[in-house]
Design a protein around this motif. Sequence first.
Motif, short mmCIF file in Angstrom:
data_model
loop_
_atom_site.label_atom_id
_atom_site.label_comp_id
_atom_site.label_asym_id
_atom_site.label_seq_id
_atom_site.Cartn_x
_atom_site.Cartn_y
_atom_site.Cartn_z
N GLY A 1 -14.31 36.06 30.86
CA GLY A 1 -15.44 35.40 30.19
C GLY A 1 -15.64 34.02 30.77
N ALA A 2 -16.29 33.16 30.00
CA ALA A 2 -16.55 31.79 30.49
C ALA A 2 -16.69 30.87 29.29
N LYS A 3 -16.52 29.58 29.55
CA LYS A 3 -16.82 28.55 28.54
C LYS A 3 -17.89 27.65 29.15
N ALA A 4 -18.96 27.41 28.39
CA ALA A 4 -20.09 26.63 28.90
C ALA A 4 -20.01 25.19 28.43
N HIS A 5 -20.71 24.30 29.12
CA HIS A 5 -20.85 22.87 28.76
C HIS A 5 -19.50 22.15 28.68
N GLN A 6 -18.51 22.54 29.47
CA GLN A 6 -17.17 21.98 29.24
C GLN A 6 -17.02 20.54 29.74
N THR A 7 -16.93 19.64 28.77
CA THR A 7 -16.80 18.21 29.08
C THR A 7 -15.49 17.92 29.81
N GLY A 8 -15.61 17.25 30.94
CA GLY A 8 -14.43 16.81 31.68
C GLY A 8 -13.56 17.93 32.21
N SER A 9 -14.10 19.14 32.28
CA SER A 9 -13.24 20.28 32.64
C SER A 9 -12.68 20.15 34.06
N ILE A 10 -13.53 19.67 34.98
CA ILE A 10 -13.07 19.55 36.37
C ILE A 10 -12.00 18.45 36.48
N ASN A 11 -12.10 17.46 35.60
CA ASN A 11 -11.16 16.33 35.62
C ASN A 11 -9.91 16.59 34.79
N SER A 12 -9.77 17.81 34.26
CA SER A 12 -8.64 18.13 33.38
C SER A 12 -7.54 18.86 34.14
N ASN B 1 -20.03 2.86 38.20
CA ASN B 1 -18.62 3.26 38.19
C ASN B 1 -18.26 4.38 37.22
N PHE B 2 -19.04 4.52 36.15
CA PHE B 2 -18.62 5.46 35.10
C PHE B 2 -19.68 6.50 34.79
N GLY B 3 -19.23 7.64 34.26
CA GLY B 3 -20.16 8.70 33.87
C GLY B 3 -19.43 9.78 33.09
N GLY B 4 -20.16 10.79 32.68
CA GLY B 4 -19.55 11.93 32.00
C GLY B 4 -19.65 13.16 32.90
N GLN B 5 -19.22 14.29 32.38
CA GLN B 5 -19.26 15.50 33.21
C GLN B 5 -19.18 16.75 32.35
N GLU B 6 -19.98 17.74 32.67
CA GLU B 6 -19.84 19.06 32.04
C GLU B 6 -19.87 20.12 33.13
#
Length: 484
Positions: A185-196, A253-258
């Motif tokens: 399956g998948a999880k959508a809109h994952q905040t900071g997932s790549i940075n985790s 310098n800063f931002g969010g991520q999904e």
Amino acid sequence: MPLMTGEQYIESLRKLKTKVFVFGERVENFVDHPMIRPSINSVAMTYELAHDPQYEDLMTATSNLTGNKVNRFCHLHQNTGDLIKKVKMQRLLGQKTASCFQRCVGMDAFNSIWSTTYEIDKKHGTHYHENFRKYLEYVQENDLTIDGAMTDPKGDRSLAPSQQEDPDMFVHIVEKREDGIVVRGAKAHQTGSINSHEHLIMPTIAMKEDDKAFAVSFAVPSDAEGVFMIYGRQSCDTRKLEKNADIDLGNKNFGGQEALVVFDDVFIPWDKVFLCEEYEFAGVLVERFAGYHRQSYGGCKVGVGDVLIGAAAVAAEYNGASKASHIKDKLIEMTHLNETLYCCGIACSAEGYPTEAGNYQIDMLLANVCKQNVTRFPYEIGRLAEDIAGGLMVTMPSQADFDSEEIGSYCHKYFKGNGKVSTENRMRILRFIENMCLGSSAVGYRTESMHGAGSPQAQRIMIARQSNIEHKKELAKNIAGIKE
Ligand SMILES: Cc1cc2nc3c(=O)[nH]c(=O)nc-3n(C[C@H](O)[C@H](O)[C@H](O)COP(=O)(O)OP(=O)(O)OC[C@H]3O[C@@H](n4cnc5c(N)ncnc54)[C@H](O)[C@@H]3O)c2cc1C
């Protein structure tokens, strides 16, 4: 290594073999990708501030599991004081980054899975709580960032997981083996997932017996076999790819991520499984995670709001309008709205109570009121900031035009405001407001305020459930002298 520095955190990401796709292509070095790096810097701030003595009390806590000092983002709340410090920590980080610092989803997942696994084991004689205790000790001792992953793609919203044409619309168990389970399956809109470093998966809705294959919770490393992520693009994101990008970014310098996190037949060993088919606990876990996360917004969005209010005040000064009474009144209104959100965050924390498993739970009604207000007030604060900023925040030429030999002097001349302020500084503050209201930071400040931790209707359902209207009716009847 109980407390990593920001730099150590960034280096730890380089060691992972996380599979990331941006614009249809695999990105090997995601850590230095110009569109991703600002979001990594925001998470790094959660590590950096933990080493600053003036923030030690907010940023760190003593683990009830090991007795060691840990980052508060890895902590189980032990009392209402911890719940309040959580909100204050989030406000601080919002003030330092003006963006989503992404680590709250993991903290909220820890606290909800801790109490839920305790209750599942009590009913079913399973061993999820012990599994989870060991996992959390590992997270605390290695100071990891964990993606708290709840939202599934969900397909047709009117259908339950087991009724979907494609069962992969919800993460589910495809195989149960002696040594573990295989999930897809998948999880959508994952905040900071790549940075985790890892992902902590939870179901996204309450479930019935037919859905039991979808009632699953587990932990999995970001670079596990079969896991990959597709970066979610943001408004104005390609500005970050421009040569010498600086002022036009608003927040360099800063931002969010999904991102969309895909699980393509991923093996999970039993000791990393925290729920497997006990479907009646899916709803409990969802409610608890959503409750903590609705509390979170009474801290993080308030900190970001502080910066936006400050930016509006600076823009008014640079425009030469700061003494106008309506401008002062608009700043008062922005502050009033922002502090109302903070009141809600603090109130649901102060009214917290212990769970059976020992950690502390927020007051559900007040946390839902908090988030319901968050779905509205940042929009109004943003509207007032745009009002004060003036139209130039969306019609201003680029930094390259200001730097141009041929036309730069015209840009500096015609875009000057208050004579004591450089045109560059005026440009910088207006670009910051643009970034917060319409640019990449609007993902975190606006739409995340609307849908993150559940869309507005989800809170109204919870408010209805908790509001005890029958008790209120009795109060009215008593005072009005009604005897039925
Ligand atoms: C910036 C951002 C960051 C996020 N971060 C995370 C994260 O880190 N982890 C995570 O797990 N999730 C995260 N989310 C997901 C968030 O929880 C969801 O966006 C939210 O639950 C809404 O789901 P959806 O986006 O699929 O919208 P939808 O479910 O499609 O909702 C759209 C509208 O349809 C309505 N609706 C939906 N279903 C029904 C129904 N059955 N009956 C009636 N009305 C319905 C909703 O009320 C809403 O008005 C994030 C979201 C955003 C925008």
